[in-house]
Write a protein that holds these residues in place. Structure first.
Motif, PDB file in Angstrom:
ATOM      1  N   MET A  57       0.514  -1.354  -0.138  1.00 16.03           N
ATOM      2  CA  MET A  57      -0.156  -1.119  -1.393  1.00 16.03           C
ATOM      3  C   MET A  57      -0.411   0.386  -1.498  1.00 16.03           C
ATOM      4  O   MET A  57      -1.000   0.980  -0.599  1.00 16.03           O
ATOM      5  CB  MET A  57      -1.437  -1.944  -1.408  1.00 16.03           C
ATOM      6  N   ILE A  58       0.029   1.006  -2.575  1.00 14.86           N
ATOM      7  CA  ILE A  58      -0.129   2.449  -2.756  1.00 14.86           C
ATOM      8  C   ILE A  58      -1.427   2.746  -3.490  1.00 14.86           C
ATOM      9  O   ILE A  58      -1.663   2.256  -4.587  1.00 14.86           O
ATOM     10  CB  ILE A  58       1.061   3.051  -3.506  1.00 14.86           C
ATOM     11  N   ALA A  59      -2.267   3.558  -2.842  1.00 12.57           N
ATOM     12  CA  ALA A  59      -3.536   3.998  -3.412  1.00 12.57           C
ATOM     13  C   ALA A  59      -3.406   5.486  -3.724  1.00 12.57           C
ATOM     14  O   ALA A  59      -2.852   6.244  -2.931  1.00 12.57           O
ATOM     15  CB  ALA A  59      -4.668   3.753  -2.424  1.00 12.57           C
ATOM     16  N   ARG A  60      -3.883   5.920  -4.843  1.00 15.19           N
ATOM     17  CA  ARG A  60      -3.711   7.305  -5.303  1.00 15.19           C
ATOM     18  C   ARG A  60      -4.943   8.158  -5.001  1.00 15.19           C
ATOM     19  O   ARG A  60      -6.073   7.708  -5.147  1.00 15.19           O
ATOM     20  CB  ARG A  60      -3.440   7.339  -6.794  1.00 15.19           C
ATOM     21  N   VAL A  61      -4.667   9.409  -4.591  1.00 20.62           N
ATOM     22  CA  VAL A  61      -5.718  10.399  -4.335  1.00 20.62           C
ATOM     23  C   VAL A  61      -5.454  11.555  -5.294  1.00 20.62           C
ATOM     24  O   VAL A  61      -4.326  12.034  -5.393  1.00 20.62           O
ATOM     25  CB  VAL A  61      -5.674  10.890  -2.874  1.00 20.62           C
ATOM     26  N   ASP A  62      -6.475  12.028  -6.000  1.00 19.20           N
ATOM     27  CA  ASP A  62      -6.305  13.079  -7.009  1.00 19.20           C
ATOM     28  C   ASP A  62      -6.212  14.485  -6.419  1.00 19.20           C
ATOM     29  O   ASP A  62      -6.156  15.455  -7.169  1.00 19.20           O
ATOM     30  CB  ASP A  62      -7.463  13.045  -8.015  1.00 19.20           C
ATOM     31  N   PRO A  75      -5.060  -0.036  -6.096  1.00 17.26           N
ATOM     32  CA  PRO A  75      -4.354  -0.888  -7.050  1.00 17.26           C
ATOM     33  C   PRO A  75      -4.873  -2.328  -7.063  1.00 17.26           C
ATOM     34  O   PRO A  75      -4.591  -3.084  -7.970  1.00 17.26           O
ATOM     35  CB  PRO A  75      -2.909  -0.842  -6.565  1.00 17.26           C
ATOM     36  N   GLY A  76      -5.619  -2.709  -6.034  1.00 16.49           N
ATOM     37  CA  GLY A  76      -6.135  -4.068  -5.941  1.00 16.49           C
ATOM     38  C   GLY A  76      -6.724  -4.306  -4.572  1.00 16.49           C
ATOM     39  O   GLY A  76      -6.851  -3.380  -3.776  1.00 16.49           O
ATOM     40  N   PRO A  77      -7.074  -5.551  -4.247  1.00 16.91           N
ATOM     41  CA  PRO A  77      -7.690  -5.842  -2.956  1.00 16.91           C
ATOM     42  C   PRO A  77      -6.691  -5.719  -1.811  1.00 16.91           C
ATOM     43  O   PRO A  77      -5.483  -5.857  -1.998  1.00 16.91           O
ATOM     44  CB  PRO A  77      -8.182  -7.275  -3.117  1.00 16.91           C
ATOM     45  N   GLY A  78      -7.219  -5.448  -0.637  1.00 21.43           N
ATOM     46  CA  GLY A  78      -6.387  -5.343   0.564  1.00 21.43           C
ATOM     47  C   GLY A  78      -6.896  -4.242   1.462  1.00 21.43           C
ATOM     48  O   GLY A  78      -7.563  -3.314   1.011  1.00 21.43           O
ATOM     49  N   SER A  79      -6.589  -4.336   2.746  1.00 23.03           N
ATOM     50  CA  SER A  79      -7.088  -3.342   3.693  1.00 23.03           C
ATOM     51  C   SER A  79      -6.014  -2.360   4.146  1.00 23.03           C
ATOM     52  O   SER A  79      -6.328  -1.256   4.563  1.00 23.03           O
ATOM     53  CB  SER A  79      -7.711  -4.032   4.907  1.00 23.03           C
ATOM     54  N   ALA A  80      -4.753  -2.746   4.090  1.00 20.85           N
ATOM     55  CA  ALA A  80      -3.664  -1.853   4.494  1.00 20.85           C
ATOM     56  C   ALA A  80      -3.217  -1.048   3.277  1.00 20.85           C
ATOM     57  O   ALA A  80      -2.876  -1.614   2.235  1.00 20.85           O
ATOM     58  CB  ALA A  80      -2.499  -2.655   5.054  1.00 20.85           C
ATOM     59  N   LEU A  81      -3.234   0.282   3.414  1.00 17.84           N
ATOM     60  CA  LEU A  81      -2.931   1.153   2.287  1.00 17.84           C
ATOM     61  C   LEU A  81      -1.894   2.206   2.651  1.00 17.84           C
ATOM     62  O   LEU A  81      -1.788   2.602   3.802  1.00 17.84           O
ATOM     63  CB  LEU A  81      -4.189   1.906   1.840  1.00 17.84           C
ATOM     64  N   ALA A 130      -2.953   4.234   5.891  1.00 22.16           N
ATOM     65  CA  ALA A 130      -4.393   4.161   6.143  1.00 22.16           C
ATOM     66  C   ALA A 130      -4.814   2.699   6.151  1.00 22.16           C
ATOM     67  O   ALA A 130      -4.097   1.832   5.655  1.00 22.16           O
ATOM     68  CB  ALA A 130      -5.161   4.933   5.077  1.00 22.16           C
ATOM     69  N   GLU A 131      -5.993   2.441   6.713  1.00 26.94           N
ATOM     70  CA  GLU A 131      -6.510   1.075   6.750  1.00 26.94           C
ATOM     71  C   GLU A 131      -8.017   1.074   6.582  1.00 26.94           C
ATOM     72  O   GLU A 131      -8.719   1.883   7.197  1.00 26.94           O
ATOM     73  CB  GLU A 131      -6.138   0.407   8.075  1.00 26.94           C
ATOM     74  N   ILE A 132      -8.492   0.164   5.748  1.00 28.05           N
ATOM     75  CA  ILE A 132      -9.932  -0.054   5.599  1.00 28.05           C
ATOM     76  C   ILE A 132     -10.364  -0.979   6.723  1.00 28.05           C
ATOM     77  O   ILE A 132      -9.829  -2.085   6.863  1.00 28.05           O
ATOM     78  CB  ILE A 132     -10.264  -0.675   4.233  1.00 28.05           C
ATOM     79  N   ILE A 133     -11.310  -0.503   7.525  1.00 23.65           N
ATOM     80  CA  ILE A 133     -11.818  -1.296   8.652  1.00 23.65           C
ATOM     81  C   ILE A 133     -13.340  -1.311   8.525  1.00 23.65           C
ATOM     82  O   ILE A 133     -13.990  -0.301   8.799  1.00 23.65           O
ATOM     83  CB  ILE A 133     -11.397  -0.689  10.001  1.00 23.65           C
ATOM     84  N   GLY A 134     -13.876  -2.438   8.084  1.00 15.58           N
ATOM     85  CA  GLY A 134     -15.319  -2.513   7.862  1.00 15.58           C
ATOM     86  C   GLY A 134     -15.726  -1.504   6.801  1.00 15.58           C
ATOM     87  O   GLY A 134     -15.159  -1.462   5.722  1.00 15.58           O
ATOM     88  N   GLY A 135     -16.657  -0.636   7.133  1.00 18.78           N
ATOM     89  CA  GLY A 135     -17.127   0.381   6.195  1.00 18.78           C
ATOM     90  C   GLY A 135     -16.492   1.732   6.403  1.00 18.78           C
ATOM     91  O   GLY A 135     -17.082   2.757   6.072  1.00 18.78           O
ATOM     92  N   SER A 136     -15.270   1.743   6.954  1.00 21.18           N
ATOM     93  CA  SER A 136     -14.606   3.025   7.196  1.00 21.18           C
ATOM     94  C   SER A 136     -13.135   2.963   6.783  1.00 21.18           C
ATOM     95  O   SER A 136     -12.560   1.890   6.586  1.00 21.18           O
ATOM     96  CB  SER A 136     -14.727   3.428   8.666  1.00 21.18           C
ATOM     97  N   LEU A 137     -12.541   4.157   6.654  1.00 20.35           N
ATOM     98  CA  LEU A 137     -11.125   4.289   6.319  1.00 20.35           C
ATOM     99  C   LEU A 137     -10.462   5.091   7.430  1.00 20.35           C
ATOM    100  O   LEU A 137     -10.808   6.258   7.657  1.00 20.35           O
ATOM    101  CB  LEU A 137     -10.952   5.020   4.980  1.00 20.35           C
ATOM    102  N   THR A 166     -15.689  -0.028  -4.997  1.00 19.20           N
ATOM    103  CA  THR A 166     -15.606  -0.981  -6.096  1.00 19.20           C
ATOM    104  C   THR A 166     -14.252  -1.668  -5.946  1.00 19.20           C
ATOM    105  O   THR A 166     -13.452  -1.270  -5.091  1.00 19.20           O
ATOM    106  CB  THR A 166     -15.687  -0.280  -7.473  1.00 19.20           C
ATOM    107  N   PRO A 167     -13.930  -2.657  -6.757  1.00 19.37           N
ATOM    108  CA  PRO A 167     -12.610  -3.278  -6.642  1.00 19.37           C
ATOM    109  C   PRO A 167     -11.452  -2.294  -6.876  1.00 19.37           C
ATOM    110  O   PRO A 167     -10.344  -2.531  -6.426  1.00 19.37           O
ATOM    111  CB  PRO A 167     -12.636  -4.360  -7.728  1.00 19.37           C
TER     112      PRO A 167
END
Length: 80
Positions: free
Chosen positions: A1-6, A19-25, A37-44, A68-69
């Motif tokens: 899943m591709i997440a954008r950084v400005d 782009p939506g839910p998921g932990s692997a980015l 990157a990966e969301i693990i609990g309250g960290s990235l 947020t979502p």
């Protein structure tokens, strides 16, 4: 899943657009460079990568200040 950084790099307060839910980015920065990157609990957790300008960035772990979502706002950098 591709997440954008400005921006070309991450920093406290940076916003990541999800782009939506998921932990692997795959983060895509404004210069077109990408990193896993990966969301693990309250960290990235972000793998080491190189910017489009050739700057080597080591692996880092960031606190997630707000989520947020559709967005993440980064907090402080944590020990890796």
């Amino acid at each position: 899943m591709i997440a954008r950084v400005d921006h070309t790099h991450l920093f406290p307060g940076a916003i990541i657009h999800l782009p939506g839910p998921g932990s692997a980015l795959t983060l895509e920065f404004s210069d077109g460079s990408r990193v896993t990157a990966e969301i693990i609990g309250g960290s990235l957790a972000v793998e080491a990568h190189t910017t489009a300008a050739g700057t080597a960035i080591p692996a880092k772990v960031w606190a997630i200040k707000e989520q947020t979502p559709r967005t993440l706002r980064l907090g402080a950098r944590l020990p890796a």
